[in-house]
Design an enzyme around this catalytic site. Structure first.
Site, PDB file in Angstrom:
ATOM      1  N   GLY A  46      80.053 -22.919  72.175  1.00 48.55           N
ATOM      2  CA  GLY A  46      79.816 -22.412  70.833  1.00 48.55           C
ATOM      3  C   GLY A  46      79.703 -23.545  69.839  1.00 48.55           C
ATOM      4  CD  GLN A  51      81.814 -27.045  65.712  1.00 50.81           C
ATOM      5  OE1 GLN A  51      81.379 -25.970  66.076  1.00 50.81           O
ATOM      6  NE2 GLN A  51      82.487 -27.854  66.515  1.00 50.81           N
ATOM      7  CB  CYS A  88      86.992 -27.903  68.864  1.00 58.96           C
ATOM      8  SG  CYS A  88      85.873 -27.793  67.465  1.00 58.96           S
ATOM      9  CG  LEU A  89      81.271 -28.998  71.329  1.00 58.51           C
ATOM     10  CD1 LEU A  89      79.851 -28.494  71.111  1.00 58.51           C
ATOM     11  CD2 LEU A  89      81.353 -29.838  72.601  1.00 58.51           C
ATOM     12  CG  HIS A 130      86.704 -22.019  68.514  1.00 59.96           C
ATOM     13  ND1 HIS A 130      87.693 -22.800  69.072  1.00 59.96           N
ATOM     14  CD2 HIS A 130      85.816 -22.884  67.949  1.00 59.96           C
ATOM     15  CE1 HIS A 130      87.406 -24.082  68.831  1.00 59.96           C
ATOM     16  NE2 HIS A 130      86.267 -24.152  68.169  1.00 59.96           N
ATOM     17  CD  GLU A 131      82.108 -21.986  67.795  1.00 55.13           C
ATOM     18  OE1 GLU A 131      81.946 -22.695  66.778  1.00 55.13           O
ATOM     19  OE2 GLU A 131      82.543 -22.452  68.868  1.00 55.13           O
ATOM     20  CG  HIS A 134      84.353 -24.239  63.573  1.00 56.92           C
ATOM     21  ND1 HIS A 134      84.917 -25.470  63.307  1.00 56.92           N
ATOM     22  CD2 HIS A 134      84.319 -24.141  64.921  1.00 56.92           C
ATOM     23  CE1 HIS A 134      85.210 -26.080  64.465  1.00 56.92           C
ATOM     24  NE2 HIS A 134      84.870 -25.292  65.459  1.00 56.92           N
TER      25      HIS A 134
HETATM   26 NI    NI Z   1      85.118 -25.695  67.443  1.00 52.44          NI
END
Ligand code: NI
Length: 154
Positions: A46, A51, A88-89, A130-131, A134
């Protein structure tokens, strides 16, 4: 399509509340394509627009069942709870256990600008939550019960 740079923890854009998309333009659709490409290139499940440095309410998710893009997503229903590991990226090499709803219904617009609802369980429900976090400037480490760093080997 283009792979974008992923913003890392510490950048203010990750802590901002993202703005709703007012019109689903060609530019927004191009951004979604680039976000997908970026997510796949980074081996993520995701990605949220903040991000890639864009404080707008757009997320993409693919847990292996095919790509989902949502604009202005809102959690309409949530039930159950599950604790599982997340990363998380934007926070490479860090993992933590996070409690999430096991089942959610998320409403939003698809890339065509049409209203859509996603009914999700388990991993997909987790990825969506999660997304969406953000978009509120919330990171999984804020919610994690336990956080651990993986040895990078570098
Ligand atoms: Ni993340």
């Amino acid at each position: 399509m283009a792979i974008m740079d992923i913003v890392k923890e510490g950048e203010p854009v990750l802590r901002q509340k993202a703005q709703p998309v007012t019109r689903v333009t060609k530019k927004i659709r191009r951004l979604i394509k680039d976000m997908m490409e970026t997510m796949y290139a980074a081996d993520g499940v995701g990605l949220a627009a903040p991000q890639v440095g864009i404080p707008q309410r757009i997320i993409v998710v693919d847990i292996g069942d095919g790509p989902i893009a949502l604009i202005n997503p809102e959690i309409d229903e949530s039930s159950g709870q599950e604790i599982d590991v997340e990363g998380c990226l934007s926070i490479p090499g860090v993992f933590g256990y996070v409690e999430r709803a096991a089942h959610v219904v998320v409403a939003g617009l698809n890339e065509a600008g049409k209203a859509t609802r996603i009914v999700a369980d388990d991993l997909l429900a987790r990825a969506l939550q999660h997304e969406i976090d953000h978009l509120e400037g919330v990171l999984f480490i804020d919610r994690a019960i336990e956080v651990a760093a993986e040895e990078s080997g570098e």
